[in-house]
Structures are given as C-alpha cells and as structure tokens.
Design an enzyme around this catalytic site. Structure first.
Site, PDB file in Angstrom:
ATOM      1  N   CYS A 111       0.810  -1.231   0.000  1.00  0.00           N
ATOM      2  CA  CYS A 111       0.000   0.000   0.000  1.00  0.00           C
ATOM      3  C   CYS A 111       0.840   1.275   0.000  1.00  0.00           C
ATOM      4  O   CYS A 111       0.311   2.363  -0.223  1.00  0.00           O
ATOM      5  CB  CYS A 111      -0.959  -0.005   1.185  1.00  0.00           C
ATOM      6  SG  CYS A 111      -2.062  -1.428   1.150  1.00  0.00           S
ATOM      7  N   HIS A 256      -3.452   6.905   2.756  1.00  0.00           N
ATOM      8  CA  HIS A 256      -3.790   5.630   2.115  1.00  0.00           C
ATOM      9  C   HIS A 256      -5.194   5.227   2.560  1.00  0.00           C
ATOM     10  O   HIS A 256      -5.500   5.224   3.758  1.00  0.00           O
ATOM     11  CB  HIS A 256      -2.759   4.568   2.507  1.00  0.00           C
ATOM     12  CG  HIS A 256      -3.224   3.193   2.185  1.00  0.00           C
ATOM     13  ND1 HIS A 256      -3.644   2.847   0.930  1.00  0.00           N
ATOM     14  CD2 HIS A 256      -3.385   2.092   2.954  1.00  0.00           C
ATOM     15  CE1 HIS A 256      -4.032   1.586   0.938  1.00  0.00           C
ATOM     16  NE2 HIS A 256      -3.879   1.105   2.156  1.00  0.00           N
ATOM     17  N   ASN A 286     -10.148  -0.426  -0.215  1.00  0.00           N
ATOM     18  CA  ASN A 286      -8.683  -0.300  -0.130  1.00  0.00           C
ATOM     19  C   ASN A 286      -8.097  -0.865  -1.422  1.00  0.00           C
ATOM     20  O   ASN A 286      -8.171  -2.066  -1.664  1.00  0.00           O
ATOM     21  CB  ASN A 286      -8.198  -1.086   1.087  1.00  0.00           C
ATOM     22  CG  ASN A 286      -6.680  -1.041   1.253  1.00  0.00           C
ATOM     23  OD1 ASN A 286      -5.958  -0.628   0.350  1.00  0.00           O
ATOM     24  ND2 ASN A 286      -6.202  -1.473   2.400  1.00  0.00           N
TER      25      ASN A 286
HETATM   26  N1  COA Z   1     -18.267  -8.893   8.877  1.00  0.00           N
HETATM   27  C1  COA Z   1     -18.742  -9.117  10.107  1.00  0.00           C
HETATM   28  N2  COA Z   1     -17.952  -9.358  11.163  1.00  0.00           N
HETATM   29  C2  COA Z   1     -16.624  -9.361  10.952  1.00  0.00           C
HETATM   30  C3  COA Z   1     -16.053  -9.116   9.675  1.00  0.00           C
HETATM   31  C4  COA Z   1     -16.947  -8.886   8.611  1.00  0.00           C
HETATM   32  N3  COA Z   1     -16.524  -8.636   7.363  1.00  0.00           N
HETATM   33  N4  COA Z   1     -14.714  -9.184   9.771  1.00  0.00           N
HETATM   34  C5  COA Z   1     -14.429  -9.429  11.052  1.00  0.00           C
HETATM   35  N5  COA Z   1     -15.587  -9.558  11.778  1.00  0.00           N
HETATM   36  C6  COA Z   1     -15.734  -9.816  13.197  1.00  0.00           C
HETATM   37  C7  COA Z   1     -14.596 -10.632  13.770  1.00  0.00           C
HETATM   38  O1  COA Z   1     -14.819 -12.005  13.582  1.00  0.00           O
HETATM   39  C8  COA Z   1     -14.630 -10.219  15.214  1.00  0.00           C
HETATM   40  O2  COA Z   1     -15.653 -10.942  15.850  1.00  0.00           O
HETATM   41  P1  COA Z   1     -15.466 -11.432  17.393  1.00  0.00           P
HETATM   42  O3  COA Z   1     -15.357 -10.155  18.200  1.00  0.00           O
HETATM   43  O4  COA Z   1     -16.691 -12.209  17.635  1.00  0.00           O
HETATM   44  O5  COA Z   1     -14.196 -12.229  17.420  1.00  0.00           O
HETATM   45  C9  COA Z   1     -15.074  -8.751  15.164  1.00  0.00           C
HETATM   46  O6  COA Z   1     -15.699  -8.573  13.892  1.00  0.00           O
HETATM   47  C10 COA Z   1     -13.922  -7.788  15.293  1.00  0.00           C
HETATM   48  O7  COA Z   1     -12.851  -8.217  14.425  1.00  0.00           O
HETATM   49  P2  COA Z   1     -11.565  -7.352  14.204  1.00  0.00           P
HETATM   50  O8  COA Z   1     -10.689  -8.030  13.213  1.00  0.00           O
HETATM   51  O9  COA Z   1     -10.974  -6.988  15.528  1.00  0.00           O
HETATM   52  O10 COA Z   1     -12.253  -6.079  13.547  1.00  0.00           O
HETATM   53  P3  COA Z   1     -11.669  -4.656  13.334  1.00  0.00           P
HETATM   54  O11 COA Z   1     -12.553  -3.682  13.966  1.00  0.00           O
HETATM   55  O12 COA Z   1     -10.201  -4.611  13.612  1.00  0.00           O
HETATM   56  O13 COA Z   1     -11.867  -4.495  11.760  1.00  0.00           O
HETATM   57  C11 COA Z   1     -10.511  -4.512   9.796  1.00  0.00           C
HETATM   58  C12 COA Z   1     -11.211  -5.355  10.851  1.00  0.00           C
HETATM   59  C13 COA Z   1      -9.774  -5.431   8.829  1.00  0.00           C
HETATM   60  C14 COA Z   1     -11.593  -3.754   9.033  1.00  0.00           C
HETATM   61  C15 COA Z   1      -9.574  -3.516  10.485  1.00  0.00           C
HETATM   62  O14 COA Z   1      -8.747  -4.201  11.398  1.00  0.00           O
HETATM   63  C16 COA Z   1      -8.697  -2.776   9.532  1.00  0.00           C
HETATM   64  O15 COA Z   1      -9.169  -1.992   8.736  1.00  0.00           O
HETATM   65  N6  COA Z   1      -7.387  -2.992   9.656  1.00  0.00           N
HETATM   66  C17 COA Z   1      -6.410  -2.317   8.846  1.00  0.00           C
HETATM   67  C18 COA Z   1      -6.504  -2.773   7.431  1.00  0.00           C
HETATM   68  C19 COA Z   1      -5.503  -2.074   6.612  1.00  0.00           C
HETATM   69  O16 COA Z   1      -5.199  -0.967   6.849  1.00  0.00           O
HETATM   70  N7  COA Z   1      -5.001  -2.795   5.639  1.00  0.00           N
HETATM   71  C20 COA Z   1      -4.105  -2.333   4.687  1.00  0.00           C
HETATM   72  C21 COA Z   1      -2.987  -1.573   5.207  1.00  0.00           C
HETATM   73  S1  COA Z   1      -1.847  -1.701   4.042  1.00  0.00           S
END
Ligand code: COA
Length: 335
Positions: A111, A256, A286
C-alpha cells in the site's frame, strides 16, 4: 536542483461494481458492519482474466492525456498484483501505451507502493536520466484475496491511478517535497501472501509444504490498524517538517485509503481537522498501491482538490513499509 513536478493525472476503475450487500450474499457479513468498521460502501472487482496491466494502461493513458502528451521516458508501476510473478508488468503496460523501448519496471511496497514509485521516478528526473516519467499504482487485489476470509474480502478493491512526473523547479506548484520512506521487515507476517515465492512453494506445486490458504493474501487487521496510524502520522509529521508547514497549514490530507477510522485517527494525531481528509474509500475500498493516485484523481475531478491547495500524502503497507510527502496542488487538466 531539478524537482519532479506532477504534470498530469488519470485513473480507471474496472466495470464490476460490488456493494456491501453483494458481499453479504456471499459470506457472513453485513452492510452495517462493513460501513461502521471501515467506511466502505462499494468497491470494483476485475472480471476474470482482466490483468493489472490493463488497469494500469487505462489509468496511464488518461494521465498522459491530462499532461497533454503521449510520451514518457520511463514507466514505473507500483503493484502487489502483477500480471505474473515473473516478468514485471511495467514493460507490458509500456507496450499497451505505445511506449515499447522505454525503461519500465515494477515497484513492490504494497500500500506504500505509489510513494516508493514516485521516489524512483523523482530520482530519475533529478539525475537527468529522464525528463518525464509515467508513475502508476494499479491493483487487481480481488485476485489474491481469500473469498472466504471475511475480514479481508470486504476491505479490498481493484483499480488504477497514475500521474505524469516532469522535470521542473522546486518552487512551482506540483513539485514533490522530500519523500519520507521507511520499512520494518520484522512485521512481514502482518500483511502477506505466504506461498508462491522462493521461501514457500505454491500449495499445488508442493502440497506437503504449503497450506492451500497460503496462496491467498492474509492480514492481521487489528495490528495493521495500529501500525498504520502510528507510521502514517509520524511520516506525515516528518514530511511537514521538511516543507516548514504546520499541521494547520494543510488543506488536504490524502492518506492511504484503508479504513475511515484509520484516516480519522491519523488526522487527530496530526491535529488536522477531519473535514480536510480526502475520503475515497467509501466508493472503491482499499486499492493498495492504487489508493493514493485514485484518491487524488477523484478529488481533483470533483473539485475537492483545487490548485494551490497544500496537500500531504501518507501511506502504510505490507513489508511493513510507510511514507509521506507534501506538495502544493498544481493546475491540471482532468482526464
Ligand atoms: N463482517 C462481520 N464481522 C466481521 C467481519 C466482517 N466482514 N470481519 C471481522 N468480523 C468480526 C470478527 O470475527 C470479530 O468478531 P469477534 O469479536 O466475535 O471475534 C469482530 O468482527 C472484530 O474483528 P476485528 O478483526 O478486531 O475487527 P476490526 O474492527 O479490527 O476491523 C478490519 C477489521 C480489517 C476492518 C480492520 O482491522 C482494519 O481496517 N485494519 C487495517 C486494514 C488495513 O489498513 N489494511 C491495509 C494496510 S496496508
């Protein structure tokens, strides 16, 4: 000292619009979860068989048109999803644009790739090796995401954005300031495709040594989130220090486009009002290396980014890699 100046901009999205509800039909997720946790409403996926070089060439052609030229002395392509593991895709992009013969190479920094590609191109211009370089960020990320991994399948999208960098003066609008870059290889497992490289074979080539899921992209989202906020804020601060601007001087922060909550946290850390964020991820998700040039092209086309605006670009990506730079937005033809 010659500066690298943005002289044209263009972008392209593939035809396959995918809504959050479309994804909710395929996996255990919902429009409400995706919108509130990421800010994303739609994204575009390439149809089967459409390679990254096609997206890159479409965006590149528009950037050249915006710059009022059909020529470039080099093509630099930032991508995580090249057409093939070998060779690089940039020579094919150059061929598609009628630029066969010019130097063309890929840059891989996930990214942060577009900022690394700008650095390579700006270096070619500063050294006198080129007068004009086409710099493209293009991704077909949907081709590497695990369709059953809901935490990454809902986040990523495909697309391409490009700029033409030309030789110019450091003081003129569009001149890139110092590009601050960094990396930390100890974080390689946070954002990765484990198999298919020299370390671990593709699962089909050696089922004993690779898990089938290793062929797909995987991300430890929560950890990535924290590193992204820290590194994007830190590098933006360094880029601002090089220009002598204070956070209050910044008209537009183009981070980003990974997650709206990341962008808000970065703005807060930098003490820049959230109204000054350029937000494009709601439409395209993204798009990794394509994210910053796509956001710039959209903001330029819609008038959100006007000539004279003081702009900061900041990114974090796999590697881990990060970077930032600052510039005054130039007057450009939209394409
Ligand atoms: N739909 C519904 N529930 C989901 C889900 C989806 N698409 N994806 C994850 N969950 C659930 C998980 O299973 C978890 O459930 P639990 O609490 O029962 O275990 C809960 O949601 C929280 O998961 P988590 O991974 O902690 O969510 P988050 O708030 O961190 O969001 C991302 C996940 C990926 C959206 C977030 O972490 C993110 O944007 N990270 C950075 C990504 C990024 O920047 N990537 C590129 C950089 S180069």
């Amino acid at each position: 000292m010659r500066a690298a100046v943005i002289g044209g901009i263009g972008s392209w999205l593939p035809p396959g619009l995918v809504s959050n509800d479309d994804l909710a039909d395929r996996m255990d997720t919902s429009d409400a979860w995706i919108r509130t946790r990421t800010g994303i409403r739609t994204r575009y996926f390439v149809p089967p068989g459409m390679p990254t070089s096609r997206l890159a060439a479409e965006a590149g052609a528009r950037a050249l048109e915006s710059a009022g030229t059909a020529d470039a002395d080099a093509v630099v392509l930032a991508t995580t999803t090249p057409d093939r593991p070998c060779p690089a895709s940039a020579p094919e992009v150059a061929r598609r644009l009628g630029l066969t013969g010019v130097p063309a190479f890929d840059v891989s920094a996930v990214c942060t790739g577009f900022l690394y590609a700008l650095t390579a191109a700006a270096g070619m211009i500063a050294s006198g090796a080129a007068e004009q370089v086409l710099v493209i960020g293009a991704e077909a990320f949907s081709t590497i995401v695990d369709p059953h991994d809901r935490s990454s399948a809902v986040v990523f999208g495909d697309g391409a954005g490009a700029v033409v960098l030309r030789a110019g003066d450091p003081g003129e609008p569009g001149a890139l300031g110092r590009i601050v870059l960094g990396s930390d290889g100890s974080l390689a497992d946070l954002i990765t495709v484990r198999a298919g490289g020299s370390e671990r074979p593709h699962p089909e080539a050696d089922p004993g040594r690779s898990d089938p899921a290793d062929r797909y992209f995987s991300m430890r989202g929560r950890e990535v989130f924290q590193h992204a906020v820290t590194r994007m804020s830190q590098s933006a601060r360094e880029a601002l220090a090089h220009t002598g601007w204070r956070p209050g001087d910044v008209d537009r922060l183009v981070g980003h486009q990974a997650n709206l909550r990341i962008l808000h946290a970065v703005a807060e850390q930098l003490d820049i009002p959230v109204e000054r964020l350029v937000v494009h991820l709601d439409r395209v998700g993204n798009t990794a290396a394509a994210s910053i040039p796509l956001a710039l092209a959209h903001a330029h086309a819609t008038g959100d980014l006007v000539p004279g605006a003081r702009v900061v670009l900041a990114a974090f990506g796999g590697g881990a890699t990060w970077g930032a730079t600052a510039l005054t937005w130039p007057s450009l033809k939209a394409a």
